[in-house]
Design a protein around this motif. Structure first.
Motif, short mmCIF file in Angstrom:
data_model
loop_
_atom_site.label_atom_id
_atom_site.label_comp_id
_atom_site.label_asym_id
_atom_site.label_seq_id
_atom_site.Cartn_x
_atom_site.Cartn_y
_atom_site.Cartn_z
N ARG A 1 0.92 -1.35 -0.06
CA ARG A 1 -0.13 -0.14 -0.20
C ARG A 1 0.89 1.12 0.16
NH1 ARG A 1 -2.34 3.58 3.11
NH2 ARG A 1 -1.68 3.00 5.22
N PHE B 1 -6.34 5.46 -14.40
CA PHE B 1 -7.52 4.54 -15.04
C PHE B 1 -8.15 4.73 -16.30
CE2 PHE B 1 -8.40 0.95 -11.83
CZ PHE B 1 -7.28 1.50 -11.08
N ASN C 1 -15.11 8.54 -7.78
CA ASN C 1 -16.08 8.22 -7.08
C ASN C 1 -17.16 9.35 -7.22
OD1 ASN C 1 -17.92 7.63 -4.65
ND2 ASN C 1 -16.11 6.79 -3.57
N LEU D 1 -11.18 0.09 -7.13
CA LEU D 1 -9.60 -0.24 -7.36
C LEU D 1 -8.84 1.08 -7.43
CD1 LEU D 1 -8.72 -3.08 -8.27
CD2 LEU D 1 -9.12 -2.28 -10.63
N ALA D 2 -9.23 2.15 -7.99
CA ALA D 2 -8.75 3.33 -8.19
C ALA D 2 -8.31 3.76 -6.78
CB ALA D 2 -9.41 4.38 -9.02
N ARG E 1 -7.89 2.22 -4.34
CA ARG E 1 -6.68 1.34 -3.64
C ARG E 1 -5.43 1.58 -4.34
NH1 ARG E 1 -10.20 -4.06 -3.70
NH2 ARG E 1 -10.88 -3.89 -1.34
N SER E 2 -5.72 1.93 -5.74
CA SER E 2 -4.17 2.12 -6.46
C SER E 2 -3.47 3.46 -5.88
CB SER E 2 -4.46 2.13 -7.84
OG SER E 2 -4.90 3.62 -8.31
N TYR E 3 -4.42 4.36 -5.48
CA TYR E 3 -3.68 5.74 -4.84
C TYR E 3 -2.96 5.46 -3.58
CZ TYR E 3 -7.37 7.43 -8.26
OH TYR E 3 -7.77 7.69 -9.15
N GLY E 4 -2.99 4.24 -2.89
CA GLY E 4 -2.66 3.90 -1.58
C GLY E 4 -3.43 4.22 -0.67
N LEU E 5 -4.86 4.50 -0.74
CA LEU E 5 -5.80 4.68 0.42
C LEU E 5 -5.69 3.47 1.22
CD1 LEU E 5 -8.69 6.75 -1.32
CD2 LEU E 5 -7.08 7.60 0.38
N PRO E 6 -5.74 3.67 2.56
CA PRO E 6 -5.95 2.46 3.49
C PRO E 6 -7.19 1.81 3.01
CG PRO E 6 -5.47 4.69 4.70
CD PRO E 6 -5.72 4.81 3.33
N ARG F 1 -9.59 0.62 5.32
CA ARG F 1 -10.66 1.34 5.92
C ARG F 1 -11.34 2.36 5.19
NH1 ARG F 1 -8.26 5.87 8.48
NH2 ARG F 1 -6.13 5.51 8.51
N VAL F 2 -10.61 3.37 4.62
CA VAL F 2 -11.09 4.54 3.91
C VAL F 2 -11.74 4.00 2.62
CG1 VAL F 2 -10.55 6.51 2.67
CG2 VAL F 2 -9.34 6.00 4.75
N LYS G 1 -15.69 4.86 3.87
CA LYS G 1 -15.84 5.66 3.42
C LYS G 1 -16.16 5.89 1.64
CE LYS G 1 -14.34 10.66 2.74
NZ LYS G 1 -13.00 11.71 2.98
N TYR G 2 -15.54 5.25 0.83
CA TYR G 2 -15.78 5.28 -0.55
C TYR G 2 -16.86 4.27 -1.03
CZ TYR G 2 -12.08 8.55 -1.65
OH TYR G 2 -11.16 9.51 -1.73
#
Lengths: 337, 335
Positions: free
Chosen positions: A87, A98, A106, B234-235, B237-242, B244-245, B249-250
């Motif tokens: 991560r 993407f 979102n 997926l996007a 996650r690809s930014y490195g968001l944890p 839980r967020v 959240k999303y």
């Protein structure tokens, strides 16, 4: 000639567990991206390009299995990393743009909130350090606005408060680029960038991204089915067919002459403004559950020989900087380094 | 169409809906067999007395005249006279409505507060033990009859464990402002009374909430599973968001907004089921009052209760629409 490698994929093999059985989707590919280099991965839909990008980020779907291989990034094998370590690589060192701007944002958060989330939640070290180095919100916000300006969004301040549904496709694509570049990654994976947009906007965005990564010194892996795009933005091209790399060449060299029959067919299939539409290649990408035993292109190849369904052609250097996986071309002089 | 126009239109839609409801319940209450005047006066009354009461109540007039008269009164806040409690129905409603509002609102809060996290958990741990357990519990929750569950809860928590009261709302807080005990005690800053009111609420509200809870859980689970497959997850996650967020959240904001509609509708089921729970827990609420009135053929009370519940249902669904627009900007900006 060859730049210092930033990312090195070695013998990557990925299988998918599907209802029909084990699909051998990525079949031992090698791919190197040098520092500051722009590389295009070209192939038709379904050949495994996007899977390769997702494998780099560790974002494969749950039914995928990495059977073998390694993905070295700055000397670290990404495939060995645990969730949290991976991560920290994502977004900060390797980011992905993407392909579909209408679904990758979102819908229920503003552009500003999505950008801010990336800075707030991703830029942290441990919780203690985060507390010590916590930067004021205004500063983070300024970084977001600056990034929006960098991707040439007019009036970035007001863009921060907009929702994706209020934006045009081109603007959404720019926002996606801003999201990917926000943490200044060393490597950007651009998956079919601009494919969902109309051609003039696609050209514009590609050109801008090309200039941007050059000035920022980033490396880019462009994933595309469009040879025109590859020609426009890349230094080197990897041609992929059915989960295998069939040809690697410098971009200008590839467009001068294609060695692999698939590359030839791919180029011939490009419609031209003058004359007839392209010829296309007979047949379709093979079934991944039971692919052809040796050369995967053999069933569609106009030059197939008996050896083609017996021995898998290795990727060999046939001239300087050009590798081809085809029995038509014996290795040049034996030096293959 | 702006979101404000949209809400205004929804507000206007309520009017014909309530008119239709009033006509329906008015006609229904008068076509069911049995003479309310006879019931009210008892078997010993003479035929003349019954006839006189019928005249006083206007029951001898044509249905249309009765209806128009009733509606005329309604607009002046006059719900008519109750034959059973011998008071104006408006007074009865004022007395019993807060108890039901309190019960159903707390039940709704239970359902959301438990249903949403369980749904998320189930979706995130799809096909693992946590998922199976929550899904089985949800199925049981939907299938269990409310009154039976209510009795079991009473047995366990009140009789065997003795930690919660069995029936009723407990003593009324010293000041009556809204009639909602939780609110009244809070407004009076009387936290002891608040605690007592809460203790009395836990069992009936939980018994009432179980069905909606299970429904919300199943819906959130299904929506979450769908949202988690989307590109933006997926996007993110690809930014490195944890994670839980990404999840809470999303994905959840998207999944929850589509669950909202059902939450609004399930408030109607809560009102409907409130009668069973109010009976078991001797909860002096409007549902209990309404059913008693129905058995007694207390016409004005039946029609009054139905209209009030109809209004409550409409208001809740309007609130849901507002919340929906808040959660999902696409609704707000739709042209």
């Amino acid at each position: 000639m060859q730049k210092e490698p930033l990312l090195e994929i070695r013998n990557l093999t990925i299988h998918f567990h599907t209802f029909e059985g084990r699909a051998r989707v990525i079949n031992g590919i090698d791919l190197v991206i040098g520092k500051g280099e722009s590389v295009a991965l070209v192939g038709e839909t379904g050949c495994g390009k996007s899977i390769t990008a997702k494998a780099i980020l560790g974002l494969l779907p749950p039914n995928a299995e990495v059977v073998s291989g390694s993905i070295l990034f700055q000397g670290q094998d990404l495939l060995q990393l645990k969730g949290e370590e991976l991560r920290r690589i994502r977004g900060r060192h390797i980011a992905m743009i993407f392909q579909d701007p209408s679904t990758a944002l979102n819908p229920v958060f503003t552009v500003g909130e999505q950008l801010m989330d990336v800075l707030v939640h991703c830029d942290d070290q441990g919780s203690v350090q985060r507390w010590r180095t916590r930067r004021p919100v205004a500063m983070l916000r300024q970084r977001c606005v600056d990034m929006l300006r960098l991707v040439r969004i007019p009036d970035p301040e007001s863009m921060m408060g907009r929702y994706p549904s209020e934006l045009s496709g081109g603007m959404r694509q720019r926002v996606l680029i801003a999201l990917a570049l926000l943490q200044r990654p060393e490597l950007v994976l651009a998956d079919e960038l601009g494919t969902a947009l109309d051609v003039s906007i696609q050209d514009q965005i590609l050109q801008e991204l090309k200039d941007l990564v050059r000035t920022q010194g980033m490396s880019v892996l462009y994933i595309t089915h469009n040879l025109g795009v590859a020609r426009m933005v890349s230094d080197r091209v990897y041609v992929m067919y059915a989960g295998e790399i069939v040809e690697v060449a410098l971009t200008h060299a590839l467009f001068r002459r294609q060695f692999h029959p698939y590359s030839q067919g791919l180029l011939a299939a490009v419609p031209r403004l003058i004359g007839s539409i392209g010829e296309g290649i007979e047949g379709r990408i093979p079934d991944y559950v039971s692919p052809p035993p040796a050369c995967r292109f053999e069933p569609r190849c106009p030059y197939r020989m008996p050896v083609c369904c017996e021995v898998r052609p290795p990727l060999r250097e046939v001239e300087s900087g050009r590798w081809v996986a085809c029995h038509l071309y014996p290795a040049s002089g034996g030096d293959s380094s | 169409m702006s979101f404000r126009t949209y809400l205004l239109r929804r507000l206007l839609h309520i009017i014909p809906a309530l008119l239709g409801l009033s006509i329906l319940i008015f006609v229904l209450s008068r076509v069911v067999p049995g003479d309310p005047a006879r019931l009210a006066l008892g078997p010993d009354a003479t035929q003349e007395q019954v006839e006189q009461l019928r005249r006083e109540m206007g029951l001898d007039k044509p249905l249309v005249v009765q209806y128009l008269r009733y509606m005329g009164g309604l607009f002046r806040g006059d719900f008519g006279f109750s034959l059973r409690t011998r008071r104006n129905v408006a007074q009865d409603i004022k007395e019993f409505l807060p108890a039901t509002v309190e019960l159903t609102t707390v039940a709704m809060l239970f359902a959301i507060a438990l249903g949403v996290p369980l749904g998320v958990l189930s979706a995130v741990r799809k096909d693992r033990p946590e998922d199976h357990i929550s899904r089985i519990l949800a199925l049981i929750g939907v299938a269990l009859p409310r009154f039976w569950l209510a009795i079991l809860l009473q047995l366990l928590f009140a009789y065997y464990l003795g930690i919660l009261p069995t029936i009723g709302r407990g003593p009324a807080p010293p000041v009556r402002l809204t009639g909602i005990y939780l609110l009244d005690s809070l407004l009076a800053l009387d936290f002891r009374a608040f605690l007592i009111a809460l203790k009395h609420l836990i069992l009936p509200a939980f018994a009432l909430s179980v069905g909606s809870l299970a429904q919300i859980m199943r819906l959130v689970r299904a929506n979450m599973i769908e949202e988690m497959r989307r590109d933006y997850v997926l996007a993110a996650r690809s930014y490195g968001l944890p994670e839980r967020v990404v999840i809470y959240k999303y994905a959840l904001k998207n999944a929850f907004s589509s669950a909202l509609t059902v939450i609004g509708l399930s408030y109607g089921f809560l009102l409907g089921n409130a009668f069973l729970v109010e009976t078991v827990f001797a909860w002096p609420g409007l549902a209990f009052y309404g059913v008693d009135s129905l058995l007694f053929k207390d016409l004005n009370a039946v029609v009054g209760v139905t209209i009030v519940i109809g209004v409550a249902f409409a208001v809740v669904n309007l609130l849901v629409d507002i919340a929906y627009g808040y959660l999902d900007p696409r609704i707000r900006y739709e042209t």
